[in-house]
Design a protein around this motif. Structure first.
Motif, PDB file in Angstrom:
ATOM      1  N   THR A 103       0.678  -5.177   6.686  1.00 19.62           N
ATOM      2  CA  THR A 103       0.602  -4.712   5.150  1.00 19.62           C
ATOM      3  C   THR A 103      -0.489  -4.256   4.401  1.00 19.62           C
ATOM      4  OG1 THR A 103       0.604  -7.013   4.451  1.00 19.62           O
ATOM      5  CG2 THR A 103       3.042  -6.219   4.603  1.00 19.62           C
ATOM      6  N   SER A 104      -1.474  -4.164   5.153  1.00 19.07           N
ATOM      7  CA  SER A 104      -2.927  -3.984   4.468  1.00 19.07           C
ATOM      8  C   SER A 104      -3.036  -2.555   4.228  1.00 19.07           C
ATOM      9  CB  SER A 104      -4.203  -4.526   5.177  1.00 19.07           C
ATOM     10  OG  SER A 104      -3.945  -5.782   4.969  1.00 19.07           O
ATOM     11  N   ASP A 106      -1.309   1.472   3.220  1.00 19.84           N
ATOM     12  CA  ASP A 106      -0.420   1.828   2.531  1.00 19.84           C
ATOM     13  C   ASP A 106       0.897   2.562   3.324  1.00 19.84           C
ATOM     14  OD1 ASP A 106       1.384   3.113   0.506  1.00 19.84           O
ATOM     15  OD2 ASP A 106      -0.388   3.677  -0.850  1.00 19.84           O
ATOM     16  N   LEU A 108       3.017   4.545   2.610  1.00 14.25           N
ATOM     17  CA  LEU A 108       3.559   5.606   2.130  1.00 14.25           C
ATOM     18  C   LEU A 108       2.700   6.925   2.523  1.00 14.25           C
ATOM     19  CD1 LEU A 108       4.816   4.800  -1.530  1.00 14.25           C
ATOM     20  CD2 LEU A 108       5.967   4.466   0.748  1.00 14.25           C
ATOM     21  N   TYR A 109       1.525   6.521   2.953  1.00 18.72           N
ATOM     22  CA  TYR A 109       0.720   7.855   3.323  1.00 18.72           C
ATOM     23  C   TYR A 109       0.525   7.850   4.944  1.00 18.72           C
ATOM     24  CZ  TYR A 109       0.150   8.712  -1.561  1.00 18.72           C
ATOM     25  OH  TYR A 109       0.485   8.783  -2.797  1.00 18.72           O
ATOM     26  N   TYR A 155       4.284   2.398   9.685  1.00 17.45           N
ATOM     27  CA  TYR A 155       5.311   1.506  10.216  1.00 17.45           C
ATOM     28  C   TYR A 155       5.631   2.234  11.729  1.00 17.45           C
ATOM     29  CZ  TYR A 155       8.396   5.923   9.549  1.00 17.45           C
ATOM     30  OH  TYR A 155       8.834   6.981   9.712  1.00 17.45           O
TER      31      TYR A 155
ATOM     32  N   HIS B 205      -1.976  -3.672   0.359  1.00 16.11           N
ATOM     33  CA  HIS B 205      -2.814  -2.298   0.853  1.00 16.11           C
ATOM     34  C   HIS B 205      -3.533  -1.900  -0.704  1.00 16.11           C
ATOM     35  CE1 HIS B 205       1.160  -0.747  -0.934  1.00 16.11           C
ATOM     36  NE2 HIS B 205       0.390   0.053  -1.561  1.00 16.11           N
ATOM     37  N   HIS B 223      -1.808   5.128  -4.937  1.00 17.42           N
ATOM     38  CA  HIS B 223      -1.316   4.107  -4.045  1.00 17.42           C
ATOM     39  C   HIS B 223      -0.326   3.286  -4.619  1.00 17.42           C
ATOM     40  CE1 HIS B 223      -3.891   5.135  -0.766  1.00 17.42           C
ATOM     41  NE2 HIS B 223      -4.915   5.343  -1.496  1.00 17.42           N
ATOM     42  N   ARG B 226       3.194   4.980  -6.336  1.00 11.34           N
ATOM     43  CA  ARG B 226       4.221   5.930  -5.550  1.00 11.34           C
ATOM     44  C   ARG B 226       5.104   4.861  -5.254  1.00 11.34           C
ATOM     45  NH1 ARG B 226       3.357   9.760  -0.328  1.00 11.34           N
ATOM     46  NH2 ARG B 226       5.440   9.743   0.292  1.00 11.34           N
ATOM     47  N   VAL B 300       9.974   9.816  -1.530  1.00  9.37           N
ATOM     48  CA  VAL B 300       9.042   8.844  -1.903  1.00  9.37           C
ATOM     49  C   VAL B 300       8.486   8.098  -0.628  1.00  9.37           C
ATOM     50  CG1 VAL B 300       8.396   6.894  -3.290  1.00  9.37           C
ATOM     51  CG2 VAL B 300       9.840   8.782  -4.377  1.00  9.37           C
ATOM     52  N   ASP B 301       9.541   7.547   0.058  1.00 10.59           N
ATOM     53  CA  ASP B 301       9.201   6.660   0.937  1.00 10.59           C
ATOM     54  C   ASP B 301       9.300   7.266   2.447  1.00 10.59           C
ATOM     55  OD1 ASP B 301       8.591   4.449   2.831  1.00 10.59           O
ATOM     56  OD2 ASP B 301       9.635   3.147   1.611  1.00 10.59           O
ATOM     57  N   PRO B 302       8.354   7.370   3.220  1.00  9.01           N
ATOM     58  CA  PRO B 302       8.531   8.030   4.434  1.00  9.01           C
ATOM     59  C   PRO B 302       9.124   7.049   5.515  1.00  9.01           C
ATOM     60  CG  PRO B 302       6.150   7.599   4.296  1.00  9.01           C
ATOM     61  CD  PRO B 302       6.851   7.241   3.041  1.00  9.01           C
ATOM     62  N   ARG B 303       9.289   5.992   5.296  1.00 10.51           N
ATOM     63  CA  ARG B 303      10.106   5.000   6.238  1.00 10.51           C
ATOM     64  C   ARG B 303      11.445   5.140   6.192  1.00 10.51           C
ATOM     65  NH1 ARG B 303       7.174  -0.241   4.130  1.00 10.51           N
ATOM     66  NH2 ARG B 303       7.443   1.141   2.073  1.00 10.51           N
ATOM     67  N   ARG B 305      14.465   7.097   6.644  1.00  8.28           N
ATOM     68  CA  ARG B 305      14.963   8.127   7.293  1.00  8.28           C
ATOM     69  C   ARG B 305      16.614   8.315   7.773  1.00  8.28           C
ATOM     70  NH1 ARG B 305      11.385  10.353   6.554  1.00  8.28           N
ATOM     71  NH2 ARG B 305       9.424  10.936   7.600  1.00  8.28           N
TER      72      ARG B 305
END
Lengths: 539, 307
Positions: A103-104, A106, A108-109, A155, B205, B223, B226, B300-303, B305
Motif C-alpha cells: 500500500t505504500s 500510489d 493510481l499512477y 497492482y 502512499h 495523490h 484522485r 480514475v482507478d486503473p485497477r 477493468r
C-alpha cells in the motif's frame, strides 16, 4: 564502513500523541546517533516507539502527534525546519521505506510516473532525463524488464517487486541516510532474503547509512553495526551488535534474545488412529466469465493433495503466500467446496450437507491468524467464547455455559473475571488466547491453526506456542498448523508438508525436512530463513 | 471498454422492460382512474372517453398496446392534459429541468468538493468546523424552506431576482431555482469529500509522498484527491439522475415549467401514460448515469477493468 562521524543525532526526543483517552507518551526522551555509512538497528516489539522515533525525525507523525527535542542532521535541527526546507532534506538526503509494500505506492499512477516524481522534484530534471534515471534505478534494484515495468501499475506487481520500487524511489537522489521501517516483515522468507541482500549490496555501492527499524533479531544480527533496544518509548540498551548479542545486559534484551520458540514435538505413537484424512483434495476458484464475457478461467488453489492427520499429531503446512496452504486447511474442514475425498474418523464428509456437517463442527475447529479481526467487537468475550455452545450444547443453562467459559479462560491462561469485557480491551496475544479458548470450549478433536502466531511479537509468539503445546498434550489434540514461519513450525510440528502453487513439493518428519531437504524449493525456503538468522544464538 | 459499454446497454433492455411492466400494473392496481375526478362527468361521457383511450380493453391487451407504442417511441396521449401527448410534454419540459439540474450539479460538485477538501486539510480546526456546520445546516434545512427564503430576500426585499417564472430561460430566472437545488447537494458533496479526503490523506502512499519530500500541491491534488474522488463519483451518478429529472418542490415554488411536477401530478390524477412516461425517463437516466459512474471509475482507478 564506520567513519564515526555522526550525521544524524537524535537528542532528548519525545513524541506525544493526544488521544481521546488523554496523552500518550510514545517516545520518552531518547538519544541516539547515526554515523555516516553505518547500519544502525532500532529493535523493539510493537508499541515500543521504535517507528515513531523515526517518523518524528522525518516529520511524518500523525496529526495528533507532537515531537520535542532535537533531530540534528549535519548540524541542522530537522524539527524546527519550515516545510520547504524540510522537503529539501526529505526524499533527498534522508529517505524512508516502509513495512507495507502493498500500500505504500500510489495505486493510481504507473511505477514510472511515481519514480520520476522525486527525481524531478529534487534534481530539477526534465521529463526525458528523469525517465532515463527511473529506468536506471529499476535496473539497479533488479526489476526484470524495466522498460515495460515503467508503465506498470503497482497492482500488477508482487510485494517484493513493489518493495524494490520503493527502494528505487528512496535511492533516487543518492541519500545520506535510508530509514527502513520493517522493510521485509510483510514479505515471504525467500523474498525477504532477496530484499535484504539487495539493500546490503546497494549500501556497499553508495555508502549511505541505513537505519533498520525491526523486531527481527535475525536481521539485526546479520546487518547492523550497532543496535538500540527500545521498550515502552525508552532505549533500554545500546551497543555494538556482536557485543550486545553475546553479552546482553538488560533483562529485556535477554528476554528478546531467548524468545525464539524452541523444543521439538515427538511424533505420535505408531498405532495412533488417523482422525482426518484427505485424498486428492482439489479446490479451484472461478475467475471472470459471465454474460458476453467468455468462458471463465479456473485457478487451482489446491491441486490433488492427500494427507492423513493422526490423533495427537501436528502436521505443519509450510509455504509462501499464495501456495494454497490456508485454502487447504479450510477445504479439509469443509468450509470451502472441494473435490476429492475427506474422511473424519470413519466417516466420509466430502459430500455431506451443511446440516449434517453441523454436529461434526464442534470436533473440527479453526483458529485464525488475525486476532484483531476475528473477534466480534460488539460481544463480550464471554459471549464470544460460549457462542458455539449455544449451537452444539443447547441444553446447557446459562450458568453452566458461564462455568464452561471460566474453565476455558483458565485453561488458556486468562483471568476469567475479564469475561465481561470486549475484545478491544485486550492485547494481540490475549486476543489470540481468547480465539483459542473459543475453539477449546467445544472440546474439539482436530484444530486447524491458520498462522496463529504470525501477527504477534516474538515474545508473545513463544507463549502462544507453549500454550498450544500444553493444550495438545492435555487433550490429545490433533493440529494442522499452517504457517510461513519456519522457526515456529519447527517447534510445533512433528510432520511437515511443504506446499507451492497448490501442490505438495515435499513432505516428511520435521527433522528430516529441516536437516536434509531434498527438493530445491524446500532448500531455498530453508536457506532463506536460515540466511536471515545465520548466527543463531545459543540460549 | 467499448464491448463493456455495449454489454451494459444491452442488459439495460431487460431492466427497462421489468421496470415498465411493474410500473404499468402497479399504477393500475391503485384505485380510481384518469376520469374519476372530473366532476359532472356523466357515465356515458366517461364510458366514451375510456373507450377512446382503450381503457375498457382487458388489462393484458392494454399492456400489449402500450409496449408496442413504446417500442415505436410513442408514449401515448396524456389523459389529463388532453392537448398534449406525453412525448410533447417531455420535449418541452425536460430541457428546462436538465438545464436547472445540470447547473445545480456542477455547482454542487465544484463548491462542495472545494469545501470538503479545505475541511479535510484543516481537520479539527476552525475551517473544518465551519464547513461541517454549514454542511449540516445545508442538508437539514428542507428545500421548501430555502426556496421561499430566497424568494423573500432576493426577490421581494432586495429585488435582485424575479420571484419566479421561467422567463424563456433568462439567466436571472434560473439563479433562484438553481441555488435552491444546489445548496443541499453542496452540503452532501462537501461532507462526502471531507470524509473521503481525510481517509485518502491517511493512506500509506501519502506517507510515502511526504517522505519523498514532494510538494503539498502534488500530495493533495495528484495523490490524495484522485483516490478520494471515487465516493464522489458514486454519489454524483444517482444524484445527477435525480436532479436532471426535475424537482416538484422547486418547480412548483418558482413556477418553472419543468418535468418534476409531472411525477406527482400524474400519479395523483391516475394519468397512466404520463406516469409511465415519467418512469421510463427516470429509469433511462438512472441506468445511463450508473453506466457513466462505472466508466468514470475505470478512468480514475486503473485497477478497475471491464474486459
Amino acid at each position: 564502513m564506520n567513519t564515526s562521524q555522526p550525521i544524524l543525532a537524535v537528542k532528548d526526543l519525545r513524541v506525544r500523541f493526544r488521544t481521546l483517552d488523554g496523552q500518550v507518551d510514545a517516545v520518552k526522551g531518547i538519544n541516539l546517533h547515526v554515523n555516516a555509512g553505518e547500519t544502525v538497528a532500532i529493535v523493539g516489539e510493537s508499541g515500543s516507539g521504535k517507528s515513531q522515533t523515526m517518523m518524528a525525525a522525518m516529520s511524518l507523525l500523525a496529526s495528533n502527534g507532537e515531537a520535542t527535542g532535537a533531530v540534528d542532521y549535519r548540524g541542522r535541527n530537522l524539527l524546527g525546519l519550515d516545510k520547504s526546507a524540510l522537503n529539501d532534506v526529505r526524499g533527498r538526503k534522508i529517505t524512508m521505506i516502509f513495512q507495507e509494500p502493498m500500500t505504500s505506492l500510489d495505486p493510481l499512477y504507473t511505477i514510472g510516473n511515481q519514480l520520476m516524481e522525486p527525481i524531478r522534484r529534487h534534481r530539477k530534471l526534465g521529463k526525458t532525463e528523469a525517465r532515463k534515471e527511473a529506468l536506471r534505478l529499476l535496473e539497479l534494484v533488479k526489476i526484470p524488464d524495466p522498460e515495460r515495468r515503467l508503465k506498470s501499475y503497482p497492482y500488477e506487481m508482487s510485494g517484493g517487486q513493489r518493495q524494490r520500487v520503493m527502494i528505487a524511489m528512496a535511492l533516487a537522489n543518492d541519500p545520506d541516510i535510508l530509514i527502513a521501517d520493517e522493510p521485509t516483515t510483510a514479505l515471504d522468507v525467500t523474498v525477504q532474503a532477496q530484499i535484504l541482500t539487495l539493500l546490503a549490496e546497494l549500501q556497499r555501492k553508495f555508502g549511505m547509512a541505513i537505519v533498520f527499524i525491526t523486531h527481527d533479531l535475525g536481521i539485526v544480527r546479520r546487518f547492523a553495526d550497532r543496535v538500540y533496544v527500545m521498550r515502552y518509548g525508552e532505549i533500554v540498551e545500546e551497543g555494538v551488535t556482536d557485543a550486545l548479542f553475546s553479552a546482553p545486559a538488560h533483562p529485556y534484551t535477554k528476554m528478546l534474545l531467548a524468545a525464539e520458540p524452541t523444543g521439538r514435538k515427538a511424533a505420535p505413537p505408531t498405532g495412533a488412529p488417523v482422525l482426518l484424512e484427505g485424498r486428492n483434495v482439489e479446490v479451484s476458484f472461478k475467475i471472470g466469465g459471465g454474460f458476453l464475457a467468455g468462458p471463465p478461467l479456473f485457478l487451482k488453489a489446491v491441486d490433488r493433495i492427500s494427507l492423513a492427520l493422526k490423533r495427537g499429531q501436528t502436521i505443519g503446512i509450510v509455504g509462501e503466500s499464495g501456495s494454497g496452504k490456508s485454502t487447504l486447511g479450510r477445504a479439509l474442514l469443509r468450509l470451502l467446496p472441494s473435490e476429492g475425498s475427506i474422511r473424519f474418523g470413519a466417516r466420509e464428509i466430502s459430500g455431506v450437507s451443511r446440516e449434517a456437517m453441523r454436529p461434526l463442527r464442534r470436533e473440527l475447529q479453526l483458529v485464525f491468524q488475525d486476532p484483531f479481526g476475528s473477534l466480534s467487537p460488539r460481544m463480550t468475550i464471554g459471549q464470544v467464547i460460549t457462542e458455539g455452545l449455544l449451537v452444539h450444547e443447547p441444553s446447557l443453562s446459562s450458568k453452566q455455559r458461564d462455568a464452561r467459559a471460566v474453565e476455558a479462560l483458565l485453561e488458556v491462561g486468562l483471568d476469567p473475571n475479564m469475561r465481561n469485557r470486549y475484545a478491544h480491551e485486550f492485547s494481540g496475544g490475549q486476543r489470540q488466547r481468547i480465539a483459542i479458548a473459543r475453539a477449546m470450549i467445544l472440546k474439539p478433536k482436530v484444530v486447524v491453526l491458520d498462522e496463529p502466531t504470525s501477527a504477534l511479537d516474538r515474545s508473545v509468539q513463544k507463549q502462544i506456542v507453549d500454550l498450544l503445546r500444553k493444550l495438545q498434550a492435555d487433550h490429545d489434540l490433533s493440529y494442522l498448523f499452517i504457517s510461513h514461519d519456519l522457526a515456529v513450525v519447527r517447534a510445533m510440528a512433528d510432520y511437515i508438508i511443504v506446499m507451492k502453487q497448490g501442490q505438495i513439493v515435499e513432505e516428511g518428519l520435521t527433522d528430516d525436512i529441516f536437516d536434509n531437504p531434498r527438493e530445491t524449493y524446500t532448500q531455498t525456503l530453508m536457506a532463506a530463513a536460515i540466511d536471515v538468522k545465520k548466527f543463531r544464538i545459543a540460549s | 471498454m467499448l464491448l463493456y459499454v455495449f454489454r451494459r446497454l444491452l442488459t439495460a433492455i431487460p431492466t427497462l422492460f421489468v421496470i415498465v411492466t411493474l410500473a404499468f400494473f402497479l399504477i393500475r392496481v391503485a384505485p380510481g382512474g384518469p376520469f374519476n375526478q372530473e366532476r359532472g362527468l356523466s357515465p356515458e361521457v366517461k364510458a366514451n372517453l375510456e373507450a377512446q383511450f382503450g381503457l375498457g380493453d382487458p388489462l393484458w391487451l392494454q399492456y400489449w398496446h402500450y409496449l408496442q407504442n413504446l417500442l415505436h417511441g410513442n408514449f401515448g396521449p396524456s389523459y389529463n392534459l388532453p392537448d398534449f401527448t406525453v412525448g410533447e410534454l417531455f420535449a418541452k419540459g425536460l430541457p428546462i429541468s436538465i438545464q436547472l439540474g445540470a447547473s445545480a450539479l456542477t455547482l454542487a460538485l465544484l463548491i462542495g468538493s472545494t469545501l470538503g477538501i479545505i475541511a479535510a486539510l484543516n481537520q479539527n480546526k476552525a475551517a473544518d468546523y465551519a464547513v461541517i456546520a454549514t454542511a449540516t445546516a445545508g442538508s437539514t434545512i428542507p428545500t421548501f424552506v430555502i426556496a421561499p427564503i430566497i424568494q423573500l430576500l432576493f426577490g421581494l426585499t432586495w429585488k435582485l431576482l424575479p420571484i419566479g417564472g421561467w422567463g424563456d430561460g433568462a439567466l436571472i430566472n434560473k439563479i433562484g431555482p438553481v441555488l435552491t437545488l444546489a445548496l443541499p447537494q453542496i452540503a452532501i458533496v462537501a461532507r462526502l469529500m471531507r470524509g473521503s479526503m481525510i481517509e485518502s490523506l491517511r493512506s500509506h502512499h501519502i506517507r510515502t509522498a511526504r517522505a519523498l519530500g514532494l510538494s503539498d500541491w502534488s500530495i493533495v491534488v495528484k495523490h490524495a484527491l484522485r483516490g478520494a474522488l471515487l465516493p464522489i463519483v458514486s454519489y454524483a451518478g444517482p444524484a445527477a439522475a435525480a436532479l436532471l429529472t426535475g424537482s416538484i418542490i422547486v418547480e412548483t415554488i418558482f413556477a418553472i415549467p419543468g418535468v418534476g411536477r409531472y411525477f406527482v401530478d400524474a400519479a395523483l390524477n391516475r394519468d397512466y401514460t404520463l406516469v409511465m412516461g415519467t418512469v421510463v425517463v427516470i429509469a433511462i437516466f438512472t441506468i445511463l448515469f450508473n453506466l457513466i459512474v462505472d466508466i468514470l471509475y475505470a478512468v480514475v482507478d486503473p485497477r478497475v477493468r471491464y474486459d
